[in-house]
Design an enzyme around this catalytic site. Structure first.
Site, PDB file in Angstrom:
ATOM      1  N   GLU A  51      -2.815 -14.887   2.038  1.00 62.17           N
ATOM      2  CA  GLU A  51      -3.052 -13.928   3.084  1.00 62.17           C
ATOM      3  C   GLU A  51      -4.440 -13.949   3.241  1.00 62.17           C
ATOM      4  O   GLU A  51      -5.068 -13.843   4.631  1.00 62.17           O
ATOM      5  CB  GLU A  51      -2.431 -12.679   2.847  1.00 62.17           C
ATOM      6  CG  GLU A  51      -2.691 -11.721   3.787  1.00 62.17           C
ATOM      7  CD  GLU A  51      -2.327 -10.123   3.546  1.00 62.17           C
ATOM      8  OE1 GLU A  51      -1.423 -10.089   2.718  1.00 62.17           O
ATOM      9  OE2 GLU A  51      -2.872  -8.982   4.118  1.00 62.17           O
ATOM     10  N   SER A  95       0.916  -1.361  -0.083  1.00 64.43           N
ATOM     11  CA  SER A  95      -0.069  -0.057  -0.092  1.00 64.43           C
ATOM     12  C   SER A  95       0.843   1.337  -0.113  1.00 64.43           C
ATOM     13  O   SER A  95       1.811   1.337   0.666  1.00 64.43           O
ATOM     14  CB  SER A  95      -1.101  -0.055   1.307  1.00 64.43           C
ATOM     15  OG  SER A  95      -1.797  -1.104   1.339  1.00 64.43           O
ATOM     16  N   ASN A 103     -13.763  -5.166   2.033  1.00 65.38           N
ATOM     17  CA  ASN A 103     -14.785  -6.139   1.593  1.00 65.38           C
ATOM     18  C   ASN A 103     -15.459  -5.652   0.332  1.00 65.38           C
ATOM     19  O   ASN A 103     -15.779  -6.624  -0.619  1.00 65.38           O
ATOM     20  CB  ASN A 103     -15.915  -6.249   2.648  1.00 65.38           C
ATOM     21  CG  ASN A 103     -15.247  -7.068   3.671  1.00 65.38           C
ATOM     22  OD1 ASN A 103     -13.923  -7.084   3.863  1.00 65.38           O
ATOM     23  ND2 ASN A 103     -16.166  -7.664   4.768  1.00 65.38           N
ATOM     24  N   GLU A 104     -15.423  -4.332  -0.057  1.00 63.88           N
ATOM     25  CA  GLU A 104     -15.995  -4.044  -1.444  1.00 63.88           C
ATOM     26  C   GLU A 104     -15.017  -4.703  -2.510  1.00 63.88           C
ATOM     27  O   GLU A 104     -15.724  -5.089  -3.396  1.00 63.88           O
ATOM     28  CB  GLU A 104     -16.203  -2.433  -1.357  1.00 63.88           C
ATOM     29  CG  GLU A 104     -17.065  -1.776  -0.446  1.00 63.88           C
ATOM     30  CD  GLU A 104     -16.828  -1.778   0.768  1.00 63.88           C
ATOM     31  OE1 GLU A 104     -15.375  -1.836   1.072  1.00 63.88           O
ATOM     32  OE2 GLU A 104     -17.489  -1.645   1.738  1.00 63.88           O
TER      33      GLU A 104
HETATM   34  C1  LIG Z   1      -4.635  -2.878  10.321  1.00 65.21           C
HETATM   35  C2  LIG Z   1      -4.406  -2.613   8.973  1.00 65.21           C
HETATM   36  C3  LIG Z   1      -2.982  -3.160   8.433  1.00 65.21           C
HETATM   37  C4  LIG Z   1      -2.598  -3.032   7.307  1.00 65.21           C
HETATM   38  N1  LIG Z   1      -1.305  -3.589   7.094  1.00 65.21           N
HETATM   39  C5  LIG Z   1      -0.815  -3.353   5.876  1.00 65.21           C
HETATM   40  C6  LIG Z   1       0.289  -4.074   5.342  1.00 65.21           C
HETATM   41  O1  LIG Z   1       1.214  -4.581   6.176  1.00 65.21           O
HETATM   42  N2  LIG Z   1       0.831  -3.820   4.046  1.00 65.21           N
HETATM   43  C7  LIG Z   1       0.319  -3.179   3.232  1.00 65.21           C
HETATM   44  O2  LIG Z   1       0.554  -3.023   2.201  1.00 65.21           O
HETATM   45  N3  LIG Z   1      -0.980  -2.531   3.383  1.00 65.21           N
HETATM   46  C8  LIG Z   1      -1.589  -2.720   4.906  1.00 65.21           C
HETATM   47  N4  LIG Z   1      -2.976  -2.118   5.146  1.00 65.21           N
HETATM   48  C9  LIG Z   1      -3.518  -1.364   3.984  1.00 65.21           C
HETATM   49  C10 LIG Z   1      -4.587  -1.964   3.472  1.00 65.21           C
HETATM   50  O3  LIG Z   1      -4.337  -3.009   2.453  1.00 65.21           O
HETATM   51  C11 LIG Z   1      -5.514  -0.643   2.735  1.00 65.21           C
HETATM   52  O4  LIG Z   1      -6.095  -0.075   3.695  1.00 65.21           O
HETATM   53  C12 LIG Z   1      -6.399  -1.342   1.960  1.00 65.21           C
HETATM   54  O5  LIG Z   1      -6.181  -2.100   0.775  1.00 65.21           O
HETATM   55  C13 LIG Z   1      -7.437  -0.118   1.297  1.00 65.21           C
HETATM   56  O6  LIG Z   1      -6.827   0.767   0.767  1.00 65.21           O
HETATM   57  P1  LIG Z   1      -7.042   2.286   1.186  1.00 65.21           P
HETATM   58  O7  LIG Z   1      -6.742   2.335   2.817  1.00 65.21           O
HETATM   59  O8  LIG Z   1      -6.151   3.159   0.548  1.00 65.21           O
HETATM   60  O9  LIG Z   1      -8.551   2.682   1.046  1.00 65.21           O
HETATM   61  P2  LIG Z   1      -9.105   3.148  -0.313  1.00 65.21           P
HETATM   62  O10 LIG Z   1      -8.678   2.333  -1.583  1.00 65.21           O
HETATM   63  O11 LIG Z   1      -8.781   4.551  -0.452  1.00 65.21           O
HETATM   64  O12 LIG Z   1     -10.632   2.756  -0.321  1.00 65.21           O
HETATM   65  C14 LIG Z   1     -11.542   3.673   0.522  1.00 65.21           C
HETATM   66  C15 LIG Z   1     -12.811   3.206   0.441  1.00 65.21           C
HETATM   67  O13 LIG Z   1     -13.287   3.008  -0.875  1.00 65.21           O
HETATM   68  C16 LIG Z   1     -13.660   1.815  -1.353  1.00 65.21           C
HETATM   69  N5  LIG Z   1     -13.440   1.657  -2.820  1.00 65.21           N
HETATM   70  C17 LIG Z   1     -12.080   1.755  -3.385  1.00 65.21           C
HETATM   71  N6  LIG Z   1     -12.077   1.582  -4.436  1.00 65.21           N
HETATM   72  C18 LIG Z   1     -13.273   0.899  -4.647  1.00 65.21           C
HETATM   73  C19 LIG Z   1     -13.904   0.102  -5.900  1.00 65.21           C
HETATM   74  N7  LIG Z   1     -13.259   0.145  -7.192  1.00 65.21           N
HETATM   75  N8  LIG Z   1     -15.219  -0.568  -5.788  1.00 65.21           N
HETATM   76  C20 LIG Z   1     -15.661  -0.255  -4.532  1.00 65.21           C
HETATM   77  N9  LIG Z   1     -15.359   0.610  -3.387  1.00 65.21           N
HETATM   78  C21 LIG Z   1     -14.116   0.934  -3.696  1.00 65.21           C
HETATM   79  C22 LIG Z   1     -12.982   0.752  -0.267  1.00 65.21           C
HETATM   80  O14 LIG Z   1     -13.568  -0.410  -0.112  1.00 65.21           O
HETATM   81  C23 LIG Z   1     -13.054   1.820   0.824  1.00 65.21           C
HETATM   82  O15 LIG Z   1     -14.150   1.361   1.670  1.00 65.21           O
HETATM   83  C24 LIG Z   1      -3.465  -2.265   6.394  1.00 65.21           C
HETATM   84  C25 LIG Z   1      -4.553  -1.805   6.712  1.00 65.21           C
HETATM   85  C26 LIG Z   1      -4.985  -1.644   8.079  1.00 65.21           C
HETATM   86  C27 LIG Z   1      -6.448  -1.072   8.332  1.00 65.21           C
END
Ligand SMILES: Cc1cc2nc3c(=O)[nH]c(=O)nc-3n(C[C@H](O)[C@H](O)[C@H](O)COP(=O)(O)OP(=O)(O)OC[C@H]3O[C@@H](n4cnc5c(N)ncnc54)[C@H](O)[C@@H]3O)c2cc1C
Length: 252
Positions: A118, A2, A238-239
């Site tokens: 994972e 990420s 989940n989305e």
């Molecule tokens: C406790 C925790 C540990 C984590 N550890 C790691 C780690 O070790 N390494 C790592 O790389 N990442 C890690 N993450 C990051 C995690 O993988 C991301 O938070 C996740 O993939 C969502 O990305 P974002 O936060 O940028 O949200 P966004 O991608 O900005 O999404 C925001 C919202 O929009 C929705 N959304 C986005 N795109 C779409 C779509 N196309 N259709 C429908 N809905 C959509 C999402 O579902 C979400 O509700 C961690 C996150 C948490 C909370």
């Protein structure tokens, strides 16, 4: 994986690894990197070839030793006050050419198979099981009402069904398959279950969560409540997972 602008849209990663022949120079920022502050190494997804428009093409993986003088690890505090994850900034960090993991340009395929593993593992449906065990112990000592027994039985059955699904993904991965859709289902159902368990125990027990003092069960409940928002985000929201399932079913 990420980055500040690449979470769900993982193909948008901007961190770049430039080939120097006998080494790589890495620049960019990763975020939410769990455990980077205590890890001896991290697995990195970076662009080695092409431009951002190439999306899934031109990405590669690296194993980067930590700590590193040009890699800054900044803790991010979560709602429970702890700092499990971090922002990791690569300031033109040079790593040996041997840091490349797998094949250059195959980072996307490698990451996808890792994610199937994972997303279906025990840590995606068992996070709040200690709460269920503690509550079971409490009921054993105090006695359980009929409704509490029903709740306990329902949660146990759900955990057992998820375990069978998780094992099926592991079997398919071991056999060389690509169970992406089943893995997405396990993560969607499993992480929803983790949160539902907390609500069910809280409602059925009437126990008031306490962050400090109180009993072990009260503190565990408080910790579980505070961790719940992360369950359906980490490892893919989940989305996004439901989109993968819909595509697998041919309805998207
Ligand atoms: C406790 C925790 C540990 C984590 N550890 C790691 C780690 O070790 N390494 C790592 O790389 N990442 C890690 N993450 C990051 C995690 O993988 C991301 O938070 C996740 O993939 C969502 O990305 P974002 O936060 O940028 O949200 P966004 O991608 O900005 O999404 C925001 C919202 O929009 C929705 N959304 C986005 N795109 C779409 C779509 N196309 N259709 C429908 N809905 C959509 C999402 O579902 C979400 O509700 C961690 C996150 C948490 C909370």
């Amino acid at each position: 994986m990420s980055e500040p602008d690449a979470g769900s849209d993982l193909a948008g990663v901007r961190t770049r690894a430039t080939d120097n022949g006998d080494s790589w120079t890495i620049s960019g920022t990763k975020v939410w990197t769990t455990g980077a502050h205590i890890a001896h190494a991290m697995v990195l997804l970076a662009r080695t070839d092409g431009t951002a428009d190439d999306r899934q093409q031109g990405l590669s993986q690296f194993v980067v030793d930590l700590p590193h003088p040009d890699i800054e690890i900044r803790p991010i505090r979560s709602i429970d006050g702890q700092a499990h994850f971090n922002e990791v900034v690569f300031h033109d960090a040079v790593v040996d050419s041997s840091a490349l993991l797998g094949r250059r340009g195959h980072g996307w395929q490698q990451v996808m198979s890792e994610l199937a593993f994972e997303r279906s593992g025990p840590e995606r449906y068992l996070t709040t099981l200690p709460l269920l065990r503690a509550w079971t112990g409490h009921l054993r000592e105090q006695g359980a009402t009929a409704n509490q027994r029903v709740t306990l039985g329902r949660l146990t059955a759900q955990a057992w069904a998820l375990r069978q699904m998780s094992l099926q993904v592991a079997r398919e991965l071991s056999a060389g398959g690509q169970p992406d859709v089943l893995a997405a289902m396990v993560k969607d159902l499993g992480s929803t279950f983790e949160g539902d368990l907390v609500t069910a125990v809280r409602d059925a027990s009437g126990i008031v969560p306490r962050r400090e003092g109180g009993t072990h069960l009260e503190r565990l409940l408080a910790q579980s409540v505070l961790h719940t928002p992360a369950f359906t985000l980490r490892g893919g929201t989940n989305e996004i997972l439901r989109g993968i399932v819909a595509r697998g079913l041919g309805i998207r």
